[in-house]
Design an enzyme around this catalytic site. Structure first.
Site, PDB file in Angstrom:
ATOM      1  N   CYS A   1      33.429  47.402  40.783  1.00 31.37           N
ATOM      2  CA  CYS A   1      33.029  46.377  39.825  1.00 31.37           C
ATOM      3  C   CYS A   1      31.740  46.781  39.110  1.00 31.37           C
ATOM      4  O   CYS A   1      31.710  47.782  38.421  1.00 31.37           O
ATOM      5  CB  CYS A   1      32.937  45.012  40.505  1.00 31.37           C
ATOM      6  SG  CYS A   1      32.893  43.627  39.327  1.00 31.37           S
TER       7      CYS A   1
ATOM      8  N   HIS B   1      38.304  44.453  41.998  1.00 31.66           N
ATOM      9  CA  HIS B   1      37.848  44.331  43.382  1.00 31.66           C
ATOM     10  C   HIS B   1      38.985  44.694  44.324  1.00 31.66           C
ATOM     11  O   HIS B   1      39.862  43.865  44.583  1.00 31.66           O
ATOM     12  CB  HIS B   1      37.386  42.900  43.672  1.00 31.66           C
ATOM     13  CG  HIS B   1      36.060  42.550  43.083  1.00 31.66           C
ATOM     14  ND1 HIS B   1      34.870  42.852  43.705  1.00 31.66           N
ATOM     15  CD2 HIS B   1      35.733  41.944  41.915  1.00 31.66           C
ATOM     16  CE1 HIS B   1      33.862  42.424  42.959  1.00 31.66           C
ATOM     17  NE2 HIS B   1      34.355  41.883  41.864  1.00 31.66           N
TER      18      HIS B   1
ATOM     19  N   GLU C   1      38.928  44.921  47.492  1.00 29.34           N
ATOM     20  CA  GLU C   1      38.864  44.091  48.700  1.00 29.34           C
ATOM     21  C   GLU C   1      39.455  42.703  48.481  1.00 29.34           C
ATOM     22  O   GLU C   1      39.700  41.971  49.448  1.00 29.34           O
ATOM     23  CB  GLU C   1      37.407  43.989  49.188  1.00 29.34           C
ATOM     24  CG  GLU C   1      36.507  43.064  48.395  1.00 29.34           C
ATOM     25  CD  GLU C   1      35.972  43.662  47.108  1.00 29.34           C
ATOM     26  OE1 GLU C   1      35.135  43.003  46.463  1.00 29.34           O
ATOM     27  OE2 GLU C   1      36.382  44.778  46.739  1.00 29.34           O
TER      28      GLU C   1
END
Length: 213
Positions: free
Chosen positions: A82, A191, A193
């Site tokens: 990011c 992202h 995750e």
């Protein structure tokens, strides 16, 4: 045992990233740390980032992270996430213009207040799931279908046009670089995750990557 260091400069989604890496690589030691020596000793390094680039760069300069990133990104697998990706560019037009670390020559642009697609106004920030078209064959795309979807949250982007380092492309009103890669560095605007199966696969690929394409 492999070690992954997640650089802690107070501006990242640190613990979500840590948990995600631990989930896909239970045999890996994952450290969230601002300790330069521990980061230098790690086999792999992740640079996360959220918030305004001015604040991120200010903290990185204050803590010596800029020079540390330039050092450790030369010789081991390195992943930017990011704003961590945007920080690797040469400059961002956010906050009136901010010089970044400069590992990639691209500039970071604002989507604008009047972003449209087919006559309809698009919301800024770009928030939610979007497809990523793979722009190069890379080990971090292993077992991830071309066009798979990842989760984005951002108002600024690295341009896709003329970007020789672009590894993945996304369209949101404009074409943007969803991922860039060069040598042992890979960085993503989304992202991983937060990107379910595809994102976890990318993180697993990172923990297995030797830094060679």
């Amino acid at each position: 045992m492999k070690t992954v260091a997640i650089i802690d400069y107070g501006m990242g989604n640190l613990h979500s990233a840590k948990k995600a890496v631990e989930h896909v690589a239970p045999d890996t030691t994952v450290l969230v740390t601002d300790n330069a020596q521990k980061i230098r000793e790690a086999d792999r390094v992740i640079l996360p980032g959220v918030g305004a680039i001015r604040d991120c760069m200010a903290e990185m300069h204050r803590l010596g992270v800029v020079d540390l990133v330039r050092e450790v990104s030369q010789d081991r697998p390195f992943l930017g996430i990011c704003v961590g990706m945007q920080a690797l560019m040469s400059r961002s037009e956010e906050n009136g213009g901010v010089d970044c670390i400069g590992l990639f020559p691209s500039e970071v642009r604002y989507f604008g207040d009047h972003l449209t697609e087919n006559g309809e106004r698009l919301k800024v920030p770009h928030m939610g799931w979007n497809q990523v078209q793979q722009a190069m064959d890379h080990p971090l795309w292993h077992n991830i279908p071309d066009g798979d979807r990842f989760y984005f949250v951002h108002s600024f982007y690295a341009e896709a046009e003329g970007n020789a380092d672009m590894a993945g492309r996304t369209h949101y009103g404009v074409d943007l670089a969803a991922a860039v890669a060069r040598d042992n560095i890979f960085a993503v605007q989304f992202h991983p995750e937060k990107s379910a199966r595809a994102g976890l696969q990318l993180l697993e690929n990172f923990t297995n990557w030797t830094g060679k394409c």
